[in-house]
Design an enzyme around this catalytic site. Structure first.
Site, PDB file in Angstrom:
ATOM      1  N   ASN A  34       0.836  -1.195   0.000  1.00 12.44           N
ATOM      2  CA  ASN A  34       0.000   0.000   0.000  1.00 12.44           C
ATOM      3  C   ASN A  34       0.876   1.251   0.000  1.00 12.44           C
ATOM      4  O   ASN A  34       1.956   1.289   0.606  1.00 12.44           O
ATOM      5  CB  ASN A  34      -1.011   0.001   1.160  1.00 12.44           C
ATOM      6  CG  ASN A  34      -0.381  -0.122   2.528  1.00 12.44           C
ATOM      7  OD1 ASN A  34       0.648  -0.750   2.688  1.00 12.44           O
ATOM      8  ND2 ASN A  34      -1.004   0.486   3.527  1.00 12.44           N
ATOM      9  N   GLU A  73      -3.062  -4.877  -3.055  1.00 12.25           N
ATOM     10  CA  GLU A  73      -3.552  -5.864  -4.015  1.00 12.25           C
ATOM     11  C   GLU A  73      -3.619  -5.265  -5.418  1.00 12.25           C
ATOM     12  O   GLU A  73      -3.303  -5.923  -6.408  1.00 12.25           O
ATOM     13  CB  GLU A  73      -4.938  -6.353  -3.588  1.00 12.25           C
ATOM     14  CG  GLU A  73      -4.972  -7.041  -2.231  1.00 12.25           C
ATOM     15  CD  GLU A  73      -5.143  -6.066  -1.060  1.00 12.25           C
ATOM     16  OE1 GLU A  73      -4.822  -4.863  -1.200  1.00 12.25           O
ATOM     17  OE2 GLU A  73      -5.602  -6.514   0.003  1.00 12.25           O
TER      18      GLU A  73
HETATM   19 ZN   LIG Z   1      -8.200  -2.809  -0.789  1.00  9.56          ZN
END
Ligand SMILES: [Zn+2]
Length: 183
Positions: free
Chosen positions: A79, A92
Site C-alpha cells: 500500500n 492488491e
Molecule cells: Zn483494498
C-alpha cells in the site's frame, strides 16, 4: 518478480473447452491440497516481504500483496498512502498492476487464455493483523482478472488460509456484463 513453479506444474482454473497440451498447464482440481498449502505459504512470504516496503504514514497499516499468475510468476505490491487519503493505492491493486506491467497479461493472452484467467491466487498480508480479508474495492478490482482465483491470508500460526474470490464477492461486476451491453 520471482517465479513460483512447482514440479507438477501450474494450477489453472478449470475451463471447459480450453485444454492445453502443455504439461505445465493443468486443472486446479488436480493439485494436491498439501501442495497448494505449501505454495500459498510461500506466496504469503512474498506478500509479507512487500508489506515491509509499505508507505503508510497516516494509518500505520502496512499491507503487502503477492499475485500468482497463470504462468507461475509472482508479482508483489504494497500500500502507498497519500496525503489526500483518497489517492491511496492498495497493495492488491499494486501487485496486480505490477503483474500486467511485467507482461503477465500479454503472456496469458498469447497462451490462448483471457484476462479472466490471469491470476491464480493473491496473498494479502497485514503486518498487524491475521485472517484479514481484503477490502471490497480490491475484490472488485481483482475480479476483472479471475473470479476463480484464491485469496490467501495468514492465520496467526503463519499457515495459509484461502477462499475463492467468487465466495467473497457474491455478485461480481465482470467484463461480460459491460460487453453484453455493447450490442
Ligand atoms: Zn483494498
Amino acid at each position: 518478480m520471482c517465479e513460483l513453479h512447482e514440479p507438477e506444474g501450474i494450477s489453472l482454473p478449470a475451463r471447459s473447452g480450453l485444454c492445453s497440451k502443455n504439461p505445465h498447464l493443468q486443472a486446479r482440481e488436480t493439485m494436491p491440497r498439501q501442495t497448494k498449502r505449501d505454495r500459498y505459504a510461500r506466496l504469503l512470504d512474498a506478500a509479507r516481504e512487500a508489506a515491509g516496503n509499505a508507505y503508510c504514514p497516516y494509518s500505520g497499516y502496512s499491507v503487502g500483496a503477492a499475485v500468482l499468475t497463470l504462468d507461475g510468476h509472482v508479482y508483489t505490491g504494497c500500500n502507498v498512502e497519500n496525503a489526500t487519503y483518497t489517492l491511496t493505492v492498495h497493495a492488491e491493486v499494486a501487485a496486480a498492476t505490477a503483474a500486467i506491467a511485467g507482461g503477465a497479461l500479454k503472456r496469458c493472452l498469447a497462451a490462448g487464455r483471457n484476462q479472466g484467467q490471469l491470476i491464480q491466487a493473491v496473498a494479502c498480508v497485514c503486518l498487524k493483523t491475521f485472517e484479514t480479508w481484503h477490502c471490497a474495492l480490491c475484490r472488485q478490482f481483482l475480479c476483472e482478472f479471475g473470479v476463480e482465483m484464491d485469496i490467501v491470508v495468514p492465520r496467526e500460526d503463519g499457515t495459509a488460509l484461502w477462499k475463492p474470490l467468487k465466495q467473497l464477492l457474491k455478485h461480481p461486476f465482470v467484463p461480460a456484463i459491460v460487453q453484453g451491453c455493447q450490442h
